[in-house]
Design a protein around this motif. Sequence first.
Motif, PDB file in Angstrom:
ATOM      1  N   MET A  30       0.846  -1.198   0.148  1.00  0.00           N
ATOM      2  CA  MET A  30       0.075   0.099  -0.067  1.00  0.00           C
ATOM      3  C   MET A  30       0.728   1.185  -0.077  1.00  0.00           C
ATOM      4  O   MET A  30       0.379   2.263  -0.642  1.00  0.00           O
ATOM      5  N   GLY A  31       1.975   1.054   0.624  1.00  0.00           N
ATOM      6  CA  GLY A  31       2.979   2.440   0.597  1.00  0.00           C
ATOM      7  C   GLY A  31       3.785   2.561  -0.474  1.00  0.00           C
ATOM      8  O   GLY A  31       4.695   3.290  -0.238  1.00  0.00           O
ATOM      9  N   ASN A  32       3.550   1.755  -1.306  1.00  0.00           N
ATOM     10  CA  ASN A  32       4.432   1.945  -2.839  1.00  0.00           C
ATOM     11  C   ASN A  32       3.399   2.703  -3.611  1.00  0.00           C
ATOM     12  O   ASN A  32       2.486   2.030  -4.019  1.00  0.00           O
ATOM     13  N   ALA A  33       3.730   3.769  -4.162  1.00  0.00           N
ATOM     14  CA  ALA A  33       2.632   4.605  -4.950  1.00  0.00           C
ATOM     15  C   ALA A  33       2.497   3.701  -6.359  1.00  0.00           C
ATOM     16  O   ALA A  33       1.411   4.323  -6.870  1.00  0.00           O
ATOM     17  N   GLN A  34       3.534   3.174  -6.880  1.00  0.00           N
ATOM     18  CA  GLN A  34       3.134   2.319  -7.925  1.00  0.00           C
ATOM     19  C   GLN A  34       2.107   1.299  -7.843  1.00  0.00           C
ATOM     20  O   GLN A  34       1.476   0.669  -8.992  1.00  0.00           O
ATOM     21  N   THR A  35       1.499   1.087  -6.698  1.00  0.00           N
ATOM     22  CA  THR A  35       0.460  -0.130  -6.484  1.00  0.00           C
ATOM     23  C   THR A  35      -0.738   0.553  -7.410  1.00  0.00           C
ATOM     24  O   THR A  35      -1.396  -0.227  -7.405  1.00  0.00           O
ATOM     25  N   THR A  81      -7.860   6.644   4.353  1.00  0.00           N
ATOM     26  CA  THR A  81      -7.669   5.160   4.709  1.00  0.00           C
ATOM     27  C   THR A  81      -6.296   5.252   5.384  1.00  0.00           C
ATOM     28  O   THR A  81      -5.630   6.161   5.567  1.00  0.00           O
ATOM     29  N   THR A  82      -5.852   4.125   5.852  1.00  0.00           N
ATOM     30  CA  THR A  82      -4.690   3.798   6.653  1.00  0.00           C
ATOM     31  C   THR A  82      -3.860   2.703   6.017  1.00  0.00           C
ATOM     32  O   THR A  82      -4.511   1.883   5.374  1.00  0.00           O
ATOM     33  N   ASN A  83      -2.882   2.678   6.471  1.00  0.00           N
ATOM     34  CA  ASN A  83      -1.908   1.584   5.815  1.00  0.00           C
ATOM     35  C   ASN A  83      -1.473   0.366   6.913  1.00  0.00           C
ATOM     36  O   ASN A  83      -0.588  -0.325   6.954  1.00  0.00           O
ATOM     37  N   CYS A  84      -2.476   0.376   7.906  1.00  0.00           N
ATOM     38  CA  CYS A  84      -2.380  -0.689   8.825  1.00  0.00           C
ATOM     39  C   CYS A  84      -3.560  -1.358   9.242  1.00  0.00           C
ATOM     40  O   CYS A  84      -4.639  -0.343   9.706  1.00  0.00           O
ATOM     41  N   VAL A 196      -9.348 -12.944   3.810  1.00  0.00           N
ATOM     42  CA  VAL A 196      -9.271 -11.322   3.622  1.00  0.00           C
ATOM     43  C   VAL A 196      -7.720 -11.154   4.367  1.00  0.00           C
ATOM     44  O   VAL A 196      -7.444 -11.520   5.539  1.00  0.00           O
ATOM     45  N   LEU A 197      -6.949 -10.342   3.790  1.00  0.00           N
ATOM     46  CA  LEU A 197      -5.558 -10.182   4.130  1.00  0.00           C
ATOM     47  C   LEU A 197      -5.638  -9.003   5.426  1.00  0.00           C
ATOM     48  O   LEU A 197      -5.974  -7.620   4.681  1.00  0.00           O
ATOM     49  N   GLU A 198      -5.444  -9.023   6.487  1.00  0.00           N
ATOM     50  CA  GLU A 198      -5.545  -7.897   7.348  1.00  0.00           C
ATOM     51  C   GLU A 198      -4.470  -6.899   6.937  1.00  0.00           C
ATOM     52  O   GLU A 198      -4.456  -5.738   7.126  1.00  0.00           O
ATOM     53  N   CYS A 199      -3.284  -7.360   6.976  1.00  0.00           N
ATOM     54  CA  CYS A 199      -2.047  -6.626   6.806  1.00  0.00           C
ATOM     55  C   CYS A 199      -2.129  -6.058   5.204  1.00  0.00           C
ATOM     56  O   CYS A 199      -2.012  -6.544   4.341  1.00  0.00           O
ATOM     57  N   THR A 200      -1.683  -4.516   5.301  1.00  0.00           N
ATOM     58  CA  THR A 200      -1.626  -3.850   3.979  1.00  0.00           C
ATOM     59  C   THR A 200      -0.184  -4.379   3.183  1.00  0.00           C
ATOM     60  O   THR A 200      -0.090  -4.383   1.910  1.00  0.00           O
ATOM     61  N   PHE A 218      -9.107 -11.196  -0.789  1.00  0.00           N
ATOM     62  CA  PHE A 218      -9.370  -9.710  -0.627  1.00  0.00           C
ATOM     63  C   PHE A 218      -8.450  -9.046   0.240  1.00  0.00           C
ATOM     64  O   PHE A 218      -7.828  -9.412   1.316  1.00  0.00           O
ATOM     65  N   SER A 219      -7.845  -7.747  -0.250  1.00  0.00           N
ATOM     66  CA  SER A 219      -6.901  -7.086   0.470  1.00  0.00           C
ATOM     67  C   SER A 219      -7.167  -5.569   0.555  1.00  0.00           C
ATOM     68  O   SER A 219      -8.345  -5.082   0.184  1.00  0.00           O
ATOM     69  N   ILE A 220      -6.408  -4.833   1.268  1.00  0.00           N
ATOM     70  CA  ILE A 220      -6.629  -3.467   1.402  1.00  0.00           C
ATOM     71  C   ILE A 220      -6.722  -3.006  -0.089  1.00  0.00           C
ATOM     72  O   ILE A 220      -7.385  -1.705  -0.330  1.00  0.00           O
ATOM     73  N   VAL A 221      -5.660  -3.375  -1.008  1.00  0.00           N
ATOM     74  CA  VAL A 221      -5.926  -2.818  -2.355  1.00  0.00           C
ATOM     75  C   VAL A 221      -7.268  -2.995  -2.952  1.00  0.00           C
ATOM     76  O   VAL A 221      -7.705  -2.300  -3.704  1.00  0.00           O
ATOM     77  N   SER A 222      -7.777  -4.236  -2.837  1.00  0.00           N
ATOM     78  CA  SER A 222      -9.081  -4.459  -3.452  1.00  0.00           C
ATOM     79  C   SER A 222     -10.065  -3.420  -2.797  1.00  0.00           C
ATOM     80  O   SER A 222     -10.969  -2.945  -3.418  1.00  0.00           O
TER      81      SER A 222
END
Length: 237
Positions: A30-35, A81-84, A196-200, A218-222
């Motif tokens: 999530m913290g990589n802007a290229q995502t 949103t947040t990254n955790c 569901v992936l808790e961790c970003t 499913f993840s924070i990206v989805s």
Amino acid sequence: MIAKGGKSIYGASVGILMLDAQFPRIPGDMGNAQTWSFPVLYRIVRNASPDLVVRQRAEGLLDAFIDAARDLVKDGVDGITTNCGFLSLFQEELADAVSVPVATSSLMQVEMVNRVLPAGKHAGVLTISASTLSKEHLRKARVPEGTPIGTTEGGLEFTSAILDNKLTLDVDQARSDNVKAALALQSDNPDLGAIVLECTNMCPYAPDIQKATGLPVFSIVSFINWFHAGLAPPKYL
């Protein structure tokens, strides 16, 4: 056409509250802007280390997160949103503090994912730290009681590299930790229908987990792709 003002920055609808960390953020994180396929605005919450947020319940950090969220709104974002995933603890407080939608945690997807699964199937959660993922974290994200939890704790690389904020990451070993944890979660829960992936920071390994388990992941990206689609719907006409 008359253009309207009122913001400092335009074209970035999603604002991301970042932990203060130095571990590698590879594409998919999530913290990589290229995502992202759309622009985002980042704001680092200073002193919010992975250890403090995940292992110590973000003690004493609420005001700093609120201030950072308000700054992002002033800068022009339309949602926060947040990254955790552990910041589900602050969902209500952040939502009350700003005038835009707030989606703190990937865990907020669990209830929705359950609704789309076949009868008798349920979502499970894969977390970076099951030992500190409390009932309150889950309740704040409205995760149904009894949801199975798997974890990368006990693995060789992933949990320690992230939570101990290391400057290097063995990506292959981190991938292995995530896949093994997902397979263990599946083996222990025959009715598992999705993960569901808790961790970003797990997002880069979602394709590997899906391939190994055969389950939707499913993840924070989805979640934030869905979130963004509501904040800035694509124009077709």
